[in-house]
Design a protein around this motif. Structure first.
Motif, short mmCIF file in Angstrom:
data_model
loop_
_atom_site.label_atom_id
_atom_site.label_comp_id
_atom_site.label_asym_id
_atom_site.label_seq_id
_atom_site.Cartn_x
_atom_site.Cartn_y
_atom_site.Cartn_z
N ALA A 1 0.82 -1.22 0.00
CA ALA A 1 0.00 0.00 0.00
C ALA A 1 0.86 1.26 0.00
CB ALA A 1 -0.92 0.00 1.21
N LEU A 2 2.12 1.13 -0.40
CA LEU A 2 3.05 2.27 -0.37
C LEU A 2 3.76 2.40 -1.71
CD1 LEU A 2 4.76 1.54 3.08
CD2 LEU A 2 2.82 3.08 2.64
N ASP A 3 4.06 3.62 -2.09
CA ASP A 3 4.87 3.84 -3.28
C ASP A 3 6.32 3.44 -3.01
OD1 ASP A 3 5.78 4.69 -5.77
OD2 ASP A 3 6.06 6.76 -5.11
N THR B 1 9.98 3.16 2.37
CA THR B 1 10.38 4.07 3.44
C THR B 1 9.22 4.91 3.97
OG1 THR B 1 11.09 5.63 1.72
CG2 THR B 1 12.78 4.22 2.68
N GLN B 2 8.07 4.90 3.31
CA GLN B 2 6.92 5.66 3.80
C GLN B 2 6.34 5.02 5.06
OE1 GLN B 2 5.10 5.67 -0.42
NE2 GLN B 2 4.16 7.46 0.54
N GLU B 3 5.77 5.85 5.92
CA GLU B 3 5.14 5.33 7.13
C GLU B 3 3.76 4.79 6.81
OE1 GLU B 3 5.07 7.85 10.50
OE2 GLU B 3 7.22 8.17 10.53
N SER B 4 3.38 3.75 7.57
CA SER B 4 2.09 3.12 7.35
C SER B 4 1.36 2.97 8.68
CB SER B 4 2.28 1.74 6.72
OG SER B 4 3.02 0.90 7.58
N VAL B 5 0.07 2.67 8.57
CA VAL B 5 -0.74 2.34 9.74
C VAL B 5 -1.42 1.01 9.46
CG1 VAL B 5 -1.11 4.69 10.52
CG2 VAL B 5 -2.65 3.73 8.81
N SER B 6 -1.49 0.15 10.47
CA SER B 6 -2.05 -1.18 10.30
C SER B 6 -3.02 -1.49 11.43
CB SER B 6 -0.94 -2.23 10.28
OG SER B 6 0.00 -1.98 9.25
N GLU B 7 -3.97 -2.35 11.15
CA GLU B 7 -4.90 -2.79 12.18
C GLU B 7 -5.44 -4.16 11.84
OE1 GLU B 7 -8.86 -1.04 12.40
OE2 GLU B 7 -8.40 0.14 10.58
N ALA B 8 -6.05 -4.81 12.83
CA ALA B 8 -6.67 -6.11 12.64
C ALA B 8 -8.03 -6.09 13.32
CB ALA B 8 -5.80 -7.21 13.24
N TYR B 9 -9.01 -6.72 12.68
CA TYR B 9 -10.34 -6.76 13.27
C TYR B 9 -11.13 -7.93 12.69
CZ TYR B 9 -11.70 -4.25 8.96
OH TYR B 9 -11.90 -3.87 7.66
N VAL B 10 -12.23 -8.26 13.36
CA VAL B 10 -13.12 -9.33 12.92
C VAL B 10 -14.47 -8.73 12.59
CG1 VAL B 10 -14.33 -11.44 13.60
CG2 VAL B 10 -11.94 -11.09 14.28
N LYS B 11 -15.05 -9.15 11.48
CA LYS B 11 -16.40 -8.75 11.12
C LYS B 11 -17.15 -9.99 10.64
CE LYS B 11 -19.19 -5.31 8.78
NZ LYS B 11 -19.22 -4.06 8.00
N ASP B 12 -18.23 -10.28 11.30
CA ASP B 12 -18.99 -11.49 11.03
C ASP B 12 -18.06 -12.70 11.17
OD1 ASP B 12 -21.30 -9.95 10.63
OD2 ASP B 12 -20.77 -9.61 8.53
N ASP B 13 -17.93 -13.52 10.15
CA ASP B 13 -17.10 -14.72 10.29
C ASP B 13 -15.73 -14.57 9.66
OD1 ASP B 13 -19.06 -16.18 11.64
OD2 ASP B 13 -20.06 -16.70 9.75
N LEU B 14 -15.36 -13.35 9.29
CA LEU B 14 -14.09 -13.13 8.63
C LEU B 14 -13.21 -12.22 9.48
CD1 LEU B 14 -15.24 -12.48 4.94
CD2 LEU B 14 -14.27 -14.59 5.87
N LEU C 1 -6.95 -8.14 8.16
CA LEU C 1 -5.69 -7.46 8.46
C LEU C 1 -5.52 -6.37 7.41
CD1 LEU C 1 -3.65 -10.68 9.10
CD2 LEU C 1 -4.04 -8.92 10.81
N LYS C 2 -5.34 -5.14 7.86
CA LYS C 2 -5.44 -3.97 6.99
C LYS C 2 -4.23 -3.07 7.17
CE LYS C 2 -8.41 0.21 6.72
NZ LYS C 2 -9.60 0.84 7.32
N THR C 3 -3.71 -2.53 6.06
CA THR C 3 -2.60 -1.59 6.15
C THR C 3 -2.69 -0.57 5.03
OG1 THR C 3 -0.19 -1.38 6.37
CG2 THR C 3 -0.99 -2.95 4.73
N GLY C 4 -2.21 0.64 5.33
CA GLY C 4 -2.18 1.71 4.33
C GLY C 4 -1.21 2.79 4.75
N SER C 5 -0.94 3.72 3.86
CA SER C 5 -0.01 4.79 4.19
C SER C 5 -0.61 5.70 5.25
CB SER C 5 0.31 5.62 2.94
OG SER C 5 -0.81 6.37 2.54
N LYS C 6 0.26 6.35 5.99
CA LYS C 6 -0.19 7.30 7.00
C LYS C 6 -0.72 8.58 6.33
CE LYS C 6 1.45 9.47 11.28
NZ LYS C 6 2.61 9.64 12.19
#
Length: 826
Positions: free
Chosen positions: A320-322, A325-338, A341-346
């Motif tokens: 999710a970065l060009d 060296t760019q900073e990113s933000v990440s998170e994890a969560y559950v929705k329904d039965d899935l 894991l998510k990440t993207g640039s700051k």
């Protein structure tokens, strides 16, 4: 020309779908050793490949070559087998580039005294400015470098608390044009006349040894010869790798089919099957747009005994970065039965970057899996891997990794005594995909803004088994159809081309309701919606996705019909990807693009059996046709699609395109009941063809240019006279050309023309399609297949390569390989 191909499955067949990938093994294995192997193919930004023969020998990479780390490991009875990717040392910032944190430096436009690169040099008289330094057209430029100032000198003072002289230090720099850079007086970069962005290179030892604790200076000089100007740079240190997944699995095979890539491995007492699936099925626009691919795994004991098995997948924010060296933000969560894991640039600078060697840095990358028997975490890759090795879970890991958290999940398969299969999903939500004449457009799957990425993953999860069966059937049918048309080697090339071509586009809906299927000129110039990319790509879409062919043309018709493009011929492009705000290419291709638009429009009518689409744009088509009547027979000195070879006047093959463009207009007029118009323009095309034969004749072949005897070129444009049944050129033309071409072939194929030994892969297949029989067709295809099988340039297929060596010249991962499918249009 044959009609479009669709897959139809009965309800009973769908209900019987297996989830075991082994049940969908290809009927016809692909034995081609691909230059690179497609893994995840969603669009030009989310497009990952393996550049190595074995999946664990190299990092997974974006088609540009930048690393898209994706690691896979199997734990069998406590022992680890890495089957995918390599472990890379992370980089942390010493002093970032302007895009990664900002910096100020001293600069001057006047040539300084000798010694200006040394730390002790006095720059007291220089100005101070915020980086980057550049012209207004450079989005990152904070300090303007304009006017008559062709040169700039920059000094950046850095203070480090630690001694870096024994570390591995990396330099990132961007420049336009000639650039030289020094670290504490030691020359590190001297580019000559070039311009590049975000180059990452290791500092030489002699420069690293000067980086002591305290004050250090980086000095740079740049000369702007023409156009834009830019200077930016930063330093990064490579961290140690405290833990490695040392043992690699043993890869047994790899097989590329149209929608899937299959791998098999031995991991101690079990075998692992791995399949990457992009369900790009004919006629299904929602699937073409859906930003989700599958990664299926199946584990089978080989010794008849049960084995405790866990499987580990890890992805990097680099997806999710060009730049890594760019900073990113990440998170994890559950929705329904899935679980997600998510990440993207700051920074999330949506649609702010455009260009060729550029990756997306807005929106979010996802790993997704069912939550049962799965643990997941984000954090330091070393902690994640070590915990997996210890007990097959991710435990309490998840500590932050300084804006570079990795995503990891582990699936426990339990005691495996028979084949046990499962899947994860990989996807991307780009939020907004294209800027179209000032409007930011959402991806087609969320065109109305009322869908969510979680809902899309849930739908993909629900449809998994059905889509696996459909993809299996399509892959087998396509291979069979291609082999029947042109032989096994031809079929293998088509299988490799399928995902590459489709994934070089983005599907969106225009504000006026038009479908837009916009190409990116990969490693060409980054243009968006280029007509001479559409033209060679069109056969694949005419065959399998006819509605998308209109999506390849709509933006060019709109550009003219809106008045935004006022010239009497078709535009070349509508911008630089992903910003489609108007042509950015430096030169027009009047005959080339007008002929392309007319021929492809006629091909649509031929497929559909009506000219309704052409009727909608009749005035524009008429304007372009009249331009060709006036200027097409003996073209003046102008660019054409083979512009990399240099442009010239009196181009014989370009004249063929003009004549067939006019004939295409005549065919369309006939289909619309405009009999007088049809007769007039068809007659004009035939008269021009008669003149062409006289002007181009060179004895046993036809010339490269009308005014140069003793020359030759591929007349690949003639293929449309055959496919559209235009019949304006006498059959004797191809009867003379084909045997002549066979005398000019090199070990890796037929050169483009007599000037150079390089060629274009797509044009070879078009030329081969002019052959009178399958055996002759295969004589042209065999050397092309040999090149792809033997090339030493391990990159997604290049269409521009040398016929006398194992190397390519330029271009990669372009959609034009969709042109391979032209043989199946007969």
């Amino acid at each position: 020309m044959k009609k479009v191909f669709f897959i139809i499955l009965s309800v009973a067949a769908l209900q019987a779908c297996s989830q075991n990938p082994a049940d969908y093994a290809p009927r016809t294995p692909n034995t081609l050793r691909a230059p690179a192997f497609p893994l995840v193919t969603i669009d030009p930004y989310t497009c990952a490949w393996s550049f190595a023969d074995k999946l664990y020998e190299e990092p997974v990479r974006h088609w540009t070559g930048e690393k898209f780390p994706l690691i896979g490991a199997l734990r069998v009875d406590g022992k680890i087998y890495r089957f995918m990717g390599t472990e890379e040392a992370p980089l942390t910032s010493v002093v970032p580039s302007s895009e990664n944190g900002g910096w100020t430096g001293k600069y001057t436009f006047s040539k300084p005294a000798a010694g200006w690169t040394a730390p002790e040099f006095s720059d007291a008289g220089w100005k101070q400015g915020e980086a980057a330094f550049g012209t207004p057209d450079e989005a990152t430029a904070k300090t303007r470098w304009t006017g008559n100032n062709t040169e700039i000198w920059v000094r950046r003072e850095i203070n480090t608390e630690t001694d870096l002289s024994s570390g591995k230090i990396w330099l990132e720099y961007s420049h336009d044009d000639d650039f030289e850079l020094y670290v504490n007086g030691v020359e590190v970069v001297n580019t000559g006349y070039r311009w590049r962005k975000n180059v990452l290179v290791a500092l030489p030892v002699e420069a690293v040894q000067t980086l002591k604790a305290g004050r250090n200076v980086i000095a740079a000089h740049c000369l702007n010869r023409t156009g834009g100007a830019l200077v930016d740079f930063g330093l990064y240190v490579e961290a140690d790798i405290p833990y490695r997944l040392e043992t690699a699995a043993e890869q047994k095979s790899v097989d590329v089919q149209a929608t899937r890539t299959h791998y098999s491995f031995t991991c101690g007492p079990v075998e692992l099957g791995l399949t990457f699936t992009a369900p790009l099925l004919p006629g299904q626009l929602e699937l073409i747009s859906r930003p989700v691919n599958y990664l299926t795994y199946a584990v089978t004991p080989t010794d008849g005994k049960p084995h405790d098995v866990e499987i580990y997948f890890e992805a990097s924010p680099a997806w999710a970065l060009d730049r890594i060296t760019q900073e990113s933000v990440s998170e994890a969560y559950v929705k329904d039965d899935l679980l997600f894991l998510k990440t993207g640039s700051k920074s999330q600078r949506i649609l702010r970057k455009r260009g060729d060697n550029v990756r997306i840095d807005w929106g979010y990358f996802y790993l997704c899996a069912g939550k049962d028997n799965t643990t997941y975490a984000t954090g330091s890759e070393f902690a994640l891997r070590e915990q997996f090795a210890i007990d097959g879970t991710l435990g309490e890991t998840g500590a932050a990794a300084d804006g570079h958290d990795k995503l990891a999940l582990v699936r426990s398969l339990g005691a495996v005594s028979k084949t046990t299969a499962g899947k994860i999903m990989i996807g991307y939500d780009d939020l907004y995909s294209i800027q179209y004449f000032g409007d930011n457009l959402r991806p087609y799957w969320n065109r109305d803004g009322n869908n969510s990425i979680e809902a899309v993953f849930a739908q993909a999860d629900k449809e998994y088994a059905r889509l696996q069966q459909q993809c299996s059937r399509f892959d087998d049918e396509m291979m069979s159809r291609a082999e029947k048309a042109g032989g096994k080697e031809y079929a293998e090339l088509c299988a490799l081309a399928y995902r590459q071509s489709i994934a070089a586009h983005k599907l969106v809906k225009a504000p006026n309701g038009d479908l837009l299927f916009l190409s990116k000129e990969n490693f060409s110039n980054g243009s968006i919606g280029t007509v001479d990319i559409t033209y060679p790509s069109a056969p694949l879409f005419l065959l399998y996705h006819p509605e998308l062919v209109k999506g390849l043309l709509n933006h060019i018709f709109y550009y003219s019909e809106s008045g935004k493009w006022a010239k009497p011929f078709a535009a070349h492009d509508v911008g630089t990807y992903p910003q489609a705000n108007g042509q950015t290419y430096g030169g027009d291709m009047p005959v080339e693009e007008s002929g392309n638009m007319l021929i492809v429009t006629a091909a649509i009518a031929n497929m559909e059996g009506n000219a309704t689409y052409a009727e909608k744009h009749w005035q524009t088509l008429t304007t372009w046709t009249d331009y060709l009547v006036e200027n097409g027979l003996d073209p003046e000195n102008q660019l054409c699609t083979d512009d990399f070879a240099g442009h010239f006047a009196h181009n014989v093959n370009l004249s063929v395109k003009a004549i067939l463009g006019i004939a295409s207009y005549g065919k369309l007029a006939d289909m619309l009941g405009k009999k007088d118009v049809a007769e007039e323009y068809t007659a004009k095309a035939r008269r021009m063809a008669e003149e062409w034969v006289k002007m181009a004749d060179d004895g046993d072949h036809f010339r490269l240019t009308f005014d140069q005897p003793g020359t030759w070129s591929q007349k690949y444009n003639l293929v449309w006279d055959k496919l559209l049944h235009l019949d304006v050129f006498p059959e004797t033309v191809t009867q003379k050309e084909i045997p002549y071409y066979l005398t000019k072939q090199n070990v890796y194929g037929l050169p483009l023309d007599n000037r150079k030994n390089y060629t274009k892969a797509d044009w070879i297949v078009w030329t081969a399609t002019l052959a009178p029989d399958k055996a002759t067709f295969e004589e042209f295809i065999r050397p092309l297949h040999r090149f792809m099988n033997e090339t030493t340039d391990r990159i997604p297929m290049s269409d521009w390569y040398n016929t006398d060596s194992k190397t390519h010249v330029g271009f990669r991962a372009r959609s034009v390989v969709g042109g391979y499918f032209i043989k199946m249009l007969q």
